[in-house]
Write a protein that holds these residues in place. Structure first.
Motif, short mmCIF file in Angstrom:
data_model
loop_
_atom_site.label_atom_id
_atom_site.label_comp_id
_atom_site.label_asym_id
_atom_site.label_seq_id
_atom_site.Cartn_x
_atom_site.Cartn_y
_atom_site.Cartn_z
N UNK A 1 2.49 20.00 -7.95
CA UNK A 1 1.06 20.16 -8.17
C UNK A 1 0.19 19.16 -7.44
N UNK A 2 0.80 18.20 -6.77
CA UNK A 2 0.04 17.23 -5.99
C UNK A 2 0.92 16.82 -4.82
N UNK A 3 0.32 16.33 -3.77
CA UNK A 3 1.09 15.91 -2.60
C UNK A 3 1.88 14.64 -2.86
N UNK A 4 2.74 14.35 -1.91
CA UNK A 4 3.68 13.24 -2.06
C UNK A 4 2.95 11.93 -2.36
N UNK A 5 3.56 11.17 -3.24
CA UNK A 5 3.09 9.81 -3.51
C UNK A 5 4.30 8.93 -3.71
N UNK B 1 0.86 -1.19 0.00
CA UNK B 1 0.00 0.00 0.00
C UNK B 1 0.88 1.23 0.00
N UNK B 2 0.89 1.95 1.12
CA UNK B 2 1.82 3.06 1.26
C UNK B 2 1.21 4.41 0.95
N UNK B 3 2.11 5.41 0.89
CA UNK B 3 1.68 6.80 0.87
C UNK B 3 1.28 7.27 -0.53
N UNK B 4 0.11 7.85 -0.59
CA UNK B 4 -0.38 8.40 -1.85
C UNK B 4 -1.22 9.63 -1.59
N UNK B 5 -1.26 10.48 -2.60
CA UNK B 5 -2.13 11.65 -2.55
C UNK B 5 -2.95 11.68 -3.84
N UNK B 6 -4.19 12.07 -3.70
CA UNK B 6 -5.02 12.27 -4.90
C UNK B 6 -5.96 13.44 -4.65
N UNK B 7 -6.25 14.16 -5.70
CA UNK B 7 -7.21 15.26 -5.62
C UNK B 7 -8.27 15.06 -6.68
N UNK B 8 -9.48 15.42 -6.34
CA UNK B 8 -10.57 15.39 -7.31
C UNK B 8 -11.20 16.77 -7.34
N UNK B 9 -11.29 17.34 -8.52
CA UNK B 9 -11.92 18.66 -8.66
C UNK B 9 -13.13 18.55 -9.59
N UNK B 10 -14.21 19.21 -9.20
CA UNK B 10 -15.41 19.23 -10.04
C UNK B 10 -15.37 20.51 -10.87
N UNK B 11 -15.51 20.33 -12.18
CA UNK B 11 -15.50 21.50 -13.07
C UNK B 11 -16.87 22.18 -13.05
N UNK B 12 -16.93 23.39 -13.57
CA UNK B 12 -18.16 24.17 -13.47
C UNK B 12 -19.31 23.56 -14.27
#
Lengths: 161, 763, 289
Positions: free
Chosen positions: B524-528, B469-480
């Motif tokens: 542009x994204x957190x550590x993974x 497993x381990x360290x991951x970052x993800x982001x989800x953005x909703x567009x207009x």
């Protein structure tokens, strides 16, 4: 260093001109001078097929062709395979069959597969495998690639009927 | 194609009515990859860019007396030259980075040799010049004075007390008594259980054998490539093809003694890695050159360099002794593994030891592993590092044991199979494993009982991998407009963007084509952690799912505001907010509608999750292979191959099948033809795809992959890692099939035609 | 490859002149599938590349009576497309088509394969068994030579400075003739022959072999014309006993090395196997023709 030579050729139907060192390969010219980086260099010795292009109607490894040899010749690359934004049936079938993973060998495989279907519209699985033996893929085990090629062949034959 | 055979415990979000997960959409990065537009490591060009190249040692072992770069520097067009003197001389320091733990001093000295070269191909200097041909000329003008030292490339030869010692500071670790002399054995590790001697004494049947595997390369088709730019204020940009942009950042920072905030790494598309792109070779060199000349520097390895100076995985020499009762119950196992590490310590013998007996419930065993340095390229991770090597030995011995017991090889595996609740040979207690189901999938497959012709043989082998497993970052953005973007920090090596988009789409209730995934740069994204260890769909997928769930909660809150009801009145159904109380007459609100009104409900909609995922489920594979051997030429034809694997839940089944098929193909190559061949001077003789023979399309049949789905309840959709297990069984599956076909036991890889014909002739 | 010069003359005489003037670093370029790899790897020093593909005679296949004349730079794929050639010399065509991939077939030529002087060249045993000759052009004019006289050692030819092969000639052949070539490689494609065997047979009306030629590749410093092996077939119907004699004679003709591609022992054994199998195929073809 040797003087560069002026080369005129046709690439994907368009006239192009470039200056080539006599020792430079067609692949170097495509990638570095013409900005066509879809053809890849995987080995530089003709053993992987990632740089496959069609030269005057013949499938070749562009790493085994000198750029200066292209004078007056016609070159077709992966960038010329789709018509505008309409994918060639092979490209579409590669997507539908998940026939790529990393995608690095994909341009060369598609160019080779197109040359196959141009020469033999109804290949057997064995014929397809031998024709494509010069295109190494390390991700897929070839299974889905062969399925995609066979499916595209069937579709292209259908289109012709 | 695949059959879905098993459904046991459902995962938290798998209600049996998934709309996106488990389907086979076209991958979101596909169009670029079939049209040649996708940008790989070597495809980027920058204004003012110059070309970097590396001078490599022609010797397997030599002291660097001097390096004279004056003539090269004087060549017009040469912009920079670096040697080890241009890198900090790092002290020994261990680091942990997911699958690629190591020592910083070794990492640095592998990137650029300091005082001594340890293998043919070891980097000694690098130049940057205005053209490729000038860079070549400059390399030829660098004069290196070497004092050639005796070398050793074979693992057992390197263990001998009179072998040339690579590192005067290396004293074998893990021994009861600390040795007083340096050795090429970096470490001895040991796993034991029970009373081995007593168990062997009580066994009805024993088998014993010695097995060897050759060093093999990951063989990704894309050579290592990067562009690096060092600005006057110390800020650096790196574009490179790797399995982890954060890994590249960390290693560049360490090797060059820079701050991470000053390095921004943008992941290019990666043309295959298989573990081999979990370390740095070029990036710190390109940065050092760029720092010297101020230009962006592009570096691309040749195939010769890829073979001589990157990868491979270990050659191995193994002994296995098994003891069993007449009914097939295995009572004892004694395993010794000697793994070649290459020039610096760090072979995967630890993982090889932990996986060696992981498929079996054996009360008494001893597994001893040796990590041995040799004058060969430093090994890098390769798909389930270490496991295929030890599995080749154990699974071949299992085949011999089955034959001696007169037992069906599959029945022998079933009899001794690990199950939920059993303590694994490497420590933990198994939970939610699907091994027995995977064995059953093969037993019930028509391949298992299909008849064989003359000169044909069938081989069975099983394999295990932990998955992490381990360290991951993800982001989800909703567009207009109500579409979504998924941002993660893991290079997409085999279709992970598709699975990320699918998991987000499932949670959000969107069609998958309305969710676009990207792989972001380190700023542009957190550590993974890097893409490796079969962790991305599991760990990063978990982050994506959790971020999507956060958004759904936020969407419900916003819908409640727009509906003017309390949030507990709102359900999220297929991408639409629905008011539970129909009597209120509230119209359903689509995601698009909520997105359009986001300004009224608190502003942009997005969520980011950083986590350290635990509970990756281990994976098991069971492979069946038929071959035909030409008894006169020794040539092997692989006729049929069936691979069953417990995958937890296949998010995108086509790419899961692809992982299995690809792993099998690599394993078949490892079994039959791939090997590093060194001449007497320690020079690699086959550093190219002509004589390093990876399987070509005509070498293989279709590869039937059976996806067994025993859910991992620690993953929202039940996923287990799938990428590594499939390379573990093939070496022995193929080997056992060849042995069956010729009626002789073969124990050494690769099983190339000369070896097979010689075995047949041995009578 | 930074110091390479390139010219593409349009007549054989210009090419010979340029090759002579270019000195030891000058190389004719046929398909380039060996030359470019050798230049790039540094195995050959950079020099002058003389492209033969703009010379009209160097490209294409002509029929001359019953003989076939194949231009030096004709790519392998052109041979496979030539129906009459394929009927007359299926073994030569097969052998040429085994060189490399489809891509390599789009470029690689028989003459290049021959003049690269590798003992493992796939087309050469088939050409030697076919009793093919070459037309050589040089500064002093033109001459004809047997195919087996070209390579004298691995990487070395008998060609004088300025000389190059312009054409390969496959002789006219009687009816009831057939040829075949087989090789052993570890994979199914893309490899250099570990052993190769070419067999060319002519039968009489009763099916008795009246003429036989056997050539073996990769079992000596140059391709071996195995006359004793051929003699084992003459006067027989390629029956089991004759094939066993052929096998033994082929093995006796071998003088291989052990290298990364195979052991000497393996090569010797396989030479016998392949000679036997190729003879059987050639015999079957001769019967049908």
């Amino acid at each position: 260093m040797s003087k560069r030579q002026h080369i005129s050729a046709t690439v994907n139907g368009d006239p192009v001109e470039f200056l080539a060192e006599p020792g430079a390969t067609l692949l170097d010219a495509l990638r570095d001078d013409l900005g066509l980086t879809g053809s890849k260099e995987g080995c530089g010795s003709g053993d992987c097929g990632a740089c496959s292009v069609i030269l005057d109607g013949r499938l070749v490894c562009s790493c085994l062709v000198l750029a200066v040899e292209a004078e007056g010749r016609r070159v077709e690359t992966i960038e010329g395979m789709a018509e505008g934004s309409k994918l060639h049936p092979l490209q579409q079938k590669f997507l539908e069959h998940a026939a790529l993973q990393c995608g690095f060998c994909t341009p060369g495989l598609l160019v080779s597969a197109k040359a196959l279907l141009d020469a033999n519209p109804d290949p057997t699985e064995t014929e397809a495998r031998y024709w494509l033996a010069g295109n190494l893929c390390r991700c897929t085990g070839y299974d889905k690639i062969i399925r995609a090629v066979m499916d595209a062949a069937a579709e292209l034959r259908q289109e012709k009927v | 194609m695949s059959d879905v055979l098993e459904r046991r415990d459902a995962a938290p979000l798998d209600d049996g009515h998934l709309k996106v997960v488990g389907t086979r959409p076209v991958r979101p990065d596909g169009a670029d990859k079939v049209t040649g537009k996708a940008m790989y490591g070597a495809d980027l060009a920058m204004p003012g860019m110059v070309v970097g190249k590396i001078l490599r040692s022609p010797h397997a072992h030599a002291r660097i007396v001097s390096i004279d770069t004056r003539k090269a520097r004087a060549l017009p067009g040469v912009k920079a030259i670096v040697t080890a003197a241009d890198f900090p001389d790092l002290a020994s320091e261990e680091f942990e980075a997911g699958e690629s733990a190591g020592n910083l001093r070794d990492l640095s000295q592998n990137v650029m040799a300091r005082h001594v070269v340890l293998y043919d191909g070891h980097a000694v200097a690098a130049v940057a010049a205005t053209s490729s041909s000038i860079a070549d000329e400059a390399l030829a003008l660098i004069v290196v004075d070497y004092e050639v030292l005796p070398h050793v490339t074979e693992v057992e030869a390197a263990m001998s007390p009179d072998a040339p010692v690579l590192h005067a500071h290396m004293f074998t670790q893990g021994l009861a008594v600390t040795p007083d002399k340096p050795s090429n054995i970096a470490k001895r590790n040991e796993l034991t259980r029970g009373d081995l001697a007593a168990a062997f004494a009580e066994a009805d049947v024993t088998v014993e054998g010695r097995y060897t595997t050759a060093a093999v390369h990951q063989g990704y088709i894309e050579p290592h490539a990067c562009v690096a730019s060092y600005a006057a204020d110390g800020q650096c940009q790196v574009w490179s093809s790797s399995q982890g942009q954060f890994m590249i950042r960390t290693y560049c920072a360490k090797v060059l003694n820079l701050e991470s905030s000053n390095i921004r790494v943008t992941p290019a598309e990666i043309g295959g890695g298989f573990g081999g792109k979990t370390t740095v070779y070029l990036e710190p060199v390109a940065l050092a050159l760029s720092r010297q000349c101020g230009h962006p520097v592009k570096m691309v390895m040749t195939r010769d360099e890829v073979f001589r100076a990157s990868g491979p995985t270990s050659a191995g020499v193994m002994t296995v002794k098994l003891g069993a009762k007449a009914d097939g119950t295995i009572t004892a196992a004694d395993v010794v593994l000697k793994f070649q590490a290459g020039a610096f310590e760090g072979s995967p013998v630890g993982a090889g030891s932990m996986t060696a007996l992981a498929c079996y419930d054996i009360p008494n065993f001893s597994i001893v592993g040796y990590d041995v340095v040799t004058n060969t390229p430093k090994v890098a991770a390769y798909r389930a590092p270490g496991a295929p090597i030890s599995a080749f030995a154990v699974e071949t011995a299992m085949d011999e044991l089955a034959a001696k017991l007169g037992m069906d090889p599959l029945a022998l595996r079933e009899k001794n199979a690990v199950r939920d609740g059993m303590k694994a040979s490497y420590g933990p207690v198994f939970k939610n494993i699907g091994y027995v189901e995977t064995l059953e999938a093969i037993r019930s497959h028509p391949h298992y009982t299909a008849p064989l012709g003359p000169n044909q043989g069938r081989g069975l082998a099983v394999g295990f991998w932990f998955n992490i497993g381990g360290e991951s970052t993800a982001a989800v953005n909703i567009n207009e407009d109500g579409t979504a973007v998924v941002i993660s920090g893991n290079p997409d090596i085999g279709g992970s963007r598709a699975s990320m988009a699918m998991m987000a789409a499932e949670v959000l209730g969107l069609p998958v084509e309305k969710v676009r995934p990207i792989v972001a740069d380190t700023a542009s994204i957190g550590f993974s952690m890097l893409t490796g260890g079969s962790r991305t769909t599991f760990a990063t997928g978990m982050a994506v799912t959790q971020a999507s769930q956060k958004i759904v909660e936020d969407l419900k809150r916003r819908a409640a505001m727009l509906m003017d009801v309390s949030v507990d009145q709102v359900d999220w159904v297929d991408g639409v907010a629905v008011c539970r109380d129909a009597s209120k007459g509230k119209a359903d609100l689509s995601l698009a509608h909520i997105a359009e009104k986001s300004g009224q409900t608190g502003g942009p909609i997005g969520a980011q999750v950083s986590l350290n995922a635990q509970g990756a489920g281990p994976g098991f594979g069971v492979h069946l292979c038929d071959v035909e051997v030409d008894p006169e030429t020794g040539h092997v034809t692989v006729l049929r191959y069936t691979a069953a694997q417990d995958v937890g839940k296949a998010i995108h089944p086509a790419y899961v099948e692809g992982q299995i098929q690809g792993g099998v193909a690599q394993g078949v190559g490892w079994a039959l033809n791939e090997e590093y061949i060194f001449d007497r001077t320690g020079h690699m003789e086959n550093a190219g795809f002509l004589d390093y023979r990876v399987p070509v399309a005509s070498d293989l049949p279709m590869i039937d992959s059976i996806l067994v789905e025993v859910a991992n309840p620690r993953h929202p959709f039940g996923a287990k890692g799938v990428g590594e297990v499939p390379i573990v069984p093939p070496l022995a599956a193929v080997g056992n099939a060849v042995s069956a076909a010729i009626g002789k036991r073969l124990t050494d890889l690769p099983m190339a035609p000369p070896k097979i014909r010689a075995a047949i002739d041995a009578g | 490859m930074s110091n390479v010069e390139f010219i593409a003359p349009t007549s054989p005489e210009q090419a010979a002149k340029a090759l002579l003037a270019g000195g030891p670093g000058a190389r004719p370029l046929g398909g380039g599938t060996d030359l470019l790899v050798q230049l790039r790897s540094g195995r050959l020093p950079a020099g002058l590349i003389v492209d033969l593909k703009r010379i009209p005679e160097a490209i294409g296949i002509r029929q001359d009576g019953g003989a076939f004349v194949i231009g030096a730079s004709t790519p392998g794929i052109t041979l496979s497309e030539h129906k009459a050639l394929g009927l007359a010399w299926p073994g030569v065509v097969e052998a040429t088509n085994l060189i490399g991939s489809t891509q390599v077939q789009g470029r690689a030529s028989m003459a290049g394969n021959l003049c690269n002087a590798s003992p493992a060249a796939d087309s050469v045993p088939a050409l030697v068994a076919a009793r093919a000759t070459c037309l050589i052009v040089g500064p002093d004019g033109r001459r004809t030579a047997t195919v087996e006289s070209i390579a004298v050692a691995p990487g070395k030819t008998s060609l004088a400075p300025g000389e190059f092969v312009l054409e390969i000639r496959l002789p006219a052949r009687p009816g009831r003739s057939g040829d075949a070539y087989l090789r052993s490689i570890p994979r199914t494609e893309m490899d250099i022959a570990v052993v190769g065997a070419g067999v060319n047979l002519t039968l009489d009306a009763a099916g008795v072999i009246t003429e036989a030629h056997v050539a073996l590749g990769a079992v000596g410093p140059t391709v071996i014309l195995a006359t004793a092996a051929a003699a084992a077939l003459v006067g027989t119907k390629a029956d089991e006993a004759a094939l066993a004699n052929l096998d033994a004679a082929a093995r006796a003709a071998c003088n291989p090395i052990s290298d990364k591609r195979g052991t000497a022992e393996f090569r010797t054994k396989i030479a016998g196997v392949l000679a036997r199998r190729a003879a059987t195929i050639a015999y079957g073809r001769a019967e049908k023709r």
